[in-house]
Scaffold this motif. Structure first.
Motif, short mmCIF file in Angstrom:
data_model
loop_
_atom_site.label_atom_id
_atom_site.label_comp_id
_atom_site.label_asym_id
_atom_site.label_seq_id
_atom_site.Cartn_x
_atom_site.Cartn_y
_atom_site.Cartn_z
N ALA A 1 1.00 -1.29 0.20
CA ALA A 1 0.00 0.05 0.10
C ALA A 1 0.84 1.40 -0.11
O ALA A 1 0.68 2.30 -0.60
N PHE A 2 2.05 1.07 0.76
CA PHE A 2 3.00 2.31 0.64
C PHE A 2 3.37 2.60 -0.73
O PHE A 2 3.39 3.73 -1.22
N ASP A 3 3.88 1.67 -1.28
CA ASP A 3 4.21 1.61 -2.94
C ASP A 3 3.11 2.35 -3.56
O ASP A 3 3.49 3.52 -4.22
N LYS A 4 2.11 1.89 -3.43
CA LYS A 4 0.87 2.54 -4.27
C LYS A 4 0.53 3.93 -4.11
O LYS A 4 0.46 4.71 -5.00
N ARG A 5 0.62 4.24 -2.82
CA ARG A 5 0.35 5.64 -2.17
C ARG A 5 1.65 6.63 -2.77
O ARG A 5 1.19 7.56 -3.31
N ASN A 6 2.76 6.02 -2.52
CA ASN A 6 3.87 6.96 -3.15
C ASN A 6 3.63 7.06 -5.02
O ASN A 6 3.95 8.13 -5.24
N LEU A 7 3.44 6.26 -5.60
CA LEU A 7 3.23 6.31 -6.98
C LEU A 7 1.95 7.33 -7.36
O LEU A 7 1.85 8.22 -8.07
N ARG A 8 0.69 7.15 -6.67
CA ARG A 8 0.00 8.01 -6.92
C ARG A 8 0.26 9.50 -6.46
O ARG A 8 -0.20 10.44 -7.04
N GLN A 9 1.11 9.52 -5.35
CA GLN A 9 1.59 11.17 -4.84
C GLN A 9 2.31 11.57 -6.07
O GLN A 9 2.48 12.73 -6.50
#
Length: 119
Positions: free
Chosen positions: A83-91
């Protein structure tokens, strides 16, 4: 010469399907096979942001095959993202969209508590 497809495949650490990149190029009206050095920075950045969003929307675990026989195990292929990876990609994508004045998908929700009245 580096094509836009090669460039986009190289900017993320995920296996990206060719049809995903083709869709991004169509949406951004970029000619497939275009030399990345001929594209303006805005177009290149926005294609990259779209790719980040595509990666963030993929399943967390993909394409792994595991075989086992007794104590012997073999696992092949696949990727896993948190979820951290995906949050960073979205950011990262939203930062690019904001830079170029495009709508972002982030929203801020403010919750105001008015308390609970007892009777």
């Amino acid at each position: 010469m580096t094509t836009i497809e090669e460039y986009l495949h190289g900017v993320v650490g995920f296996e990206v399907k060719d049809n995903a990149i083709t869709s991004i190029l169509i949406d951004r009206e970029v000619e497939p096979g275009a030399d990345v050095s001929t594209l303006d920075k805005r177009t290149k950045d926005l294609c990259r942001a779209d790719l980040y969003m595509w990666c963030a929307s993929t399943p967390s675990v993909q394409g792994s095959v595991e075989d086992a026989d007794g104590v012997w195990k073999h696992k092949e292929g696949g990727t896993q993202s948190s979820a951290f990876d995906k949050r960073n990609l979205r950011q990262m994508a939203n930062d690019i969209y904001k830079l170029y004045g495009e709508n972002t998908t982030s929203s801020k929700v403010v919750v105001k508590s008015w308390g609970i009245a007892r009777r």
